[in-house]
Design an enzyme around this catalytic site. Structure first.
Site, mmCIF file in Angstrom:
data_model
loop_
_atom_site.group_PDB
_atom_site.id
_atom_site.type_symbol
_atom_site.label_atom_id
_atom_site.label_comp_id
_atom_site.label_asym_id
_atom_site.label_seq_id
_atom_site.Cartn_x
_atom_site.Cartn_y
_atom_site.Cartn_z
ATOM 1 C CG ASP A 158 -1.793 -1.243 1.269
ATOM 2 O OD1 ASP A 158 -2.258 -1.669 0.207
ATOM 3 O OD2 ASP A 158 -1.962 -1.802 2.363
ATOM 4 C CG LEU A 166 5.179 15.484 1.381
ATOM 5 C CD1 LEU A 166 6.179 14.907 2.374
ATOM 6 C CD2 LEU A 166 5.868 16.484 0.457
ATOM 7 N NE ARG A 213 -4.459 0.207 3.005
ATOM 8 C CZ ARG A 213 -4.565 0.896 1.874
ATOM 9 N NH1 ARG A 213 -4.244 2.179 1.846
ATOM 10 N NH2 ARG A 213 -4.969 0.316 0.762
ATOM 11 C CG ASN A 244 -2.207 -10.973 -2.679
ATOM 12 O OD1 ASN A 244 -2.103 -10.800 -3.879
ATOM 13 N ND2 ASN A 244 -1.226 -11.455 -1.945
ATOM 14 N N GLY A 284 -4.154 -4.537 -4.485
ATOM 15 C CA GLY A 284 -5.184 -3.609 -4.956
ATOM 16 C C GLY A 284 -4.476 -2.349 -5.379
ATOM 17 C CG HIS A 285 -1.780 -2.203 -7.909
ATOM 18 N ND1 HIS A 285 -1.223 -3.141 -8.732
ATOM 19 C CD2 HIS A 285 -1.144 -2.337 -6.733
ATOM 20 C CE1 HIS A 285 -0.282 -3.799 -8.073
ATOM 21 N NE2 HIS A 285 -0.215 -3.330 -6.853
ATOM 22 C CB THR A 286 -6.165 3.078 -6.005
ATOM 23 O OG1 THR A 286 -6.590 2.070 -5.090
ATOM 24 C CG2 THR A 286 -7.323 4.028 -6.280
ATOM 25 C CB THR A 298 -7.753 -6.232 -1.437
ATOM 26 O OG1 THR A 298 -6.850 -5.785 -2.438
ATOM 27 C CG2 THR A 298 -8.205 -7.651 -1.756
ATOM 28 C CD GLN A 320 1.069 -8.789 -2.361
ATOM 29 O OE1 GLN A 320 1.884 -9.460 -2.950
ATOM 30 N NE2 GLN A 320 -0.149 -8.615 -2.817
ATOM 31 C CE LYS A 360 3.498 -2.385 -4.402
ATOM 32 N NZ LYS A 360 2.937 -2.044 -3.080
HETATM 33 P P1 IMP Z 1 -2.218 -12.845 1.789
HETATM 34 O O1 IMP Z 1 -1.282 -12.209 0.815
HETATM 35 O O2 IMP Z 1 -3.666 -12.663 1.423
HETATM 36 O O3 IMP Z 1 -1.864 -14.265 2.068
HETATM 37 O O4 IMP Z 1 -2.048 -12.054 3.180
HETATM 38 C C1 IMP Z 1 -0.852 -12.117 3.937
HETATM 39 C C2 IMP Z 1 -0.540 -10.775 4.575
HETATM 40 O O5 IMP Z 1 -0.185 -9.840 3.555
HETATM 41 C C3 IMP Z 1 -1.718 -10.136 5.321
HETATM 42 O O6 IMP Z 1 -1.214 -9.417 6.416
HETATM 43 C C4 IMP Z 1 -2.301 -9.183 4.288
HETATM 44 O O7 IMP Z 1 -3.011 -8.130 4.894
HETATM 45 C C5 IMP Z 1 -1.038 -8.707 3.616
HETATM 46 N N1 IMP Z 1 -1.263 -8.247 2.234
HETATM 47 C C6 IMP Z 1 -1.460 -8.996 1.133
HETATM 48 N N2 IMP Z 1 -1.596 -8.233 0.041
HETATM 49 C C7 IMP Z 1 -1.462 -6.963 0.452
HETATM 50 C C8 IMP Z 1 -1.456 -5.695 -0.231
HETATM 51 O O8 IMP Z 1 -1.588 -5.588 -1.450
HETATM 52 N N3 IMP Z 1 -1.276 -4.594 0.550
HETATM 53 C C9 IMP Z 1 -1.083 -4.679 1.893
HETATM 54 N N4 IMP Z 1 -1.053 -5.820 2.566
HETATM 55 C C10 IMP Z 1 -1.248 -6.963 1.849
#
Ligand code: IMP
Length: 364
Positions: free
Chosen positions: A13, A297, A270, A38, A40-42, A265, A189, A16
């Site tokens: 987050d 910023l 957060r 997993n 999520g790109h906005t 996602t 991630q 990127k």
């Molecule tokens: P998973 O990737 O769904 O297996 O989750 C594993 C950990 O990575 C958890 O703490 C999720 O919240 C975190 N996570 C996975 N994808 C993202 C992302 O794109 N942004 C932030 N945290 C993520």
């Protein structure tokens, strides 16, 4: 050498998606190399907000070829949905390629993840169980769609939407590179969620760091030109796990409100806190970061004092930087903050993002 890599330096987050969308004008290919929906790109262009999870962040540029490479895991329904949301399969002819060696997230993996991922706070999208099956050599790959063995799991519509895009992306990228094309490899991630280098076991199940860009695409180390590390001006984390600079108090609440720090996602709150230089230095070392991008910023505009662990405290600037595009207009204290945040990271600060909007970027 034709490939640059965008990597998140924190817990994901970092923004990127915006950075990749901003930079994509300079590239022929944008490539996801690991993870799945997993992420999520906005992307925000002229006030239009678009969130993608499975598709790469280059999709808004008609001249860019988007590749979902072999290191990814993909939920077919989600991918088909995003293809249909953005004009349907015909809109992607010749500019979307999905690796025949990428792994398919089965609906059963999603259920297992939702049942067992709670301790870590996973996104529940089936990512961990799918990578586990890959390592266990029991996974299903996209090439299995071509040989018809997926029809009992996914609908004909879904399979027909995705099938035309399946190809050998290793060959595709190697040939693209040979022909002089430029390639942007898009990390998902963040480094602290990396399966090897993150805060195990509170991590995702793929390599979010630069090594994943090689294994996840089939490009070799000679292909990599620059590594672009993206860091938010503060830190957030979604899900469980250590977060030494977390502010579980009114400071964190204020950051969350101003920064809109709710998961793209999952919609979860957060966790928010200050920058952590110790973690950032490690992330820069592991990734060999050349250029830094600081995002969001403007979220810190109204804070009296801003901490950077363990370096100290910088006085706030109490001036709006939202939407700023000119480096000469940055308040003095904001310059001080950026300096303290980046000077020990052994990389050159090149961009500062001042809003979600694509063009709101200061080039240094
Ligand atoms: P998973 O990737 O769904 O297996 O989750 C594993 C950990 O990575 C958890 O703490 C999720 O919240 C975190 N996570 C996975 N994808 C993202 C992302 O794109 N942004 C932030 N945290 C993520």
């Amino acid at each position: 050498m034709a490939a640059d890599v965008v990597i998140g330096l924190q817990y994901g987050d970092e923004g990127k998606g915006k950075v990749v969308d901003y930079l994509a004008r300079n590239y022929d290919y944008v490539v996801r190399f690991h993870g799945g929906n997993n992420a999520g790109h906005t992307l925000v262009v002229n006030n239009n907000r678009i969130a993608v999870h499975a598709l790469p962040s280059g999709i808004l540029h008609p001249q860019v070829c988007n590749v979902i490479a072999n290191g990814c895991v993909i939920d077919l329904d989600q991918l088909a949905k995003e293809i249909n949301q953005h004009g349907g399969p015909s809109a992607f002819t010749g500019r979307l390629f999905v690796s025949n060696a990428a792994h398919v997230i089965l609906p059963s993996a999603r259920i297992v993840d939702q049942e067992t991922g709670g301790k870590i706070g996973t996104t529940g999208k089936g990512i961990g169980p799918t990578y586990a099956a890959k390592m266990n050599r029991t996974g299903l790959r996209f090439e299995d769609i071509l040989n018809g063995s997926m029809s009992s799991v996914y609908s004909t519509d879904t399979i027909d939407t995705v099938r035309p895009f399946i190809t050998n992306t290793v060959k595709l990228l190697q040939m693209a590179e040979k022909s002089g094309a430029s390639i942007l490899l898009e990390g998902a991630q963040g480094s602290l969620l990396d399966i090897d280098h993150g805060t195990y076991p509170y991590v995702t199940s793929s390599n979010c760091t630069v090594g994943g860009a090689l294994t996840g695409t089939g490009l070799n180390h000679k292909s990599i030109r620059k590594v672009i590390g993206v860091m938010k001006a503060y830190t957030t984390r979604v899900g469980e796990g250590p977060f030494p600079t977390e502010q579980p108090n009114e400071i964190g609440d204020k950051i969350r409100q101003i920064g809109g720090e709710f998961g793209t996602t999952t919609g979860r709150n957060r966790r928010c806190g200050w920058l952590n230089l110790t973690e950032l230095r490690n992330a820069c070392a592991i990734n060999g970061v050349d250029y830094l991008v600081v995002t969001k910023l403007d979220v810190l505009d109204t804070f009296e004092d801003i901490s950077i662990e363990p370096a100290g405290v910088v006085k706030g600037w109490n001036t709006s930087t939202k939407g700023l595009r000119n480096k000469h207009k940055l308040p003095t204290n904001a310059v001080k903050y950026l300096n303290m945040a980046t000077k020990s990271l052994n990389a050159e600060l090149k961009y500062v993002s001042t809003s979600p909007e694509r063009e709101d970027m200061i080039v240094l």
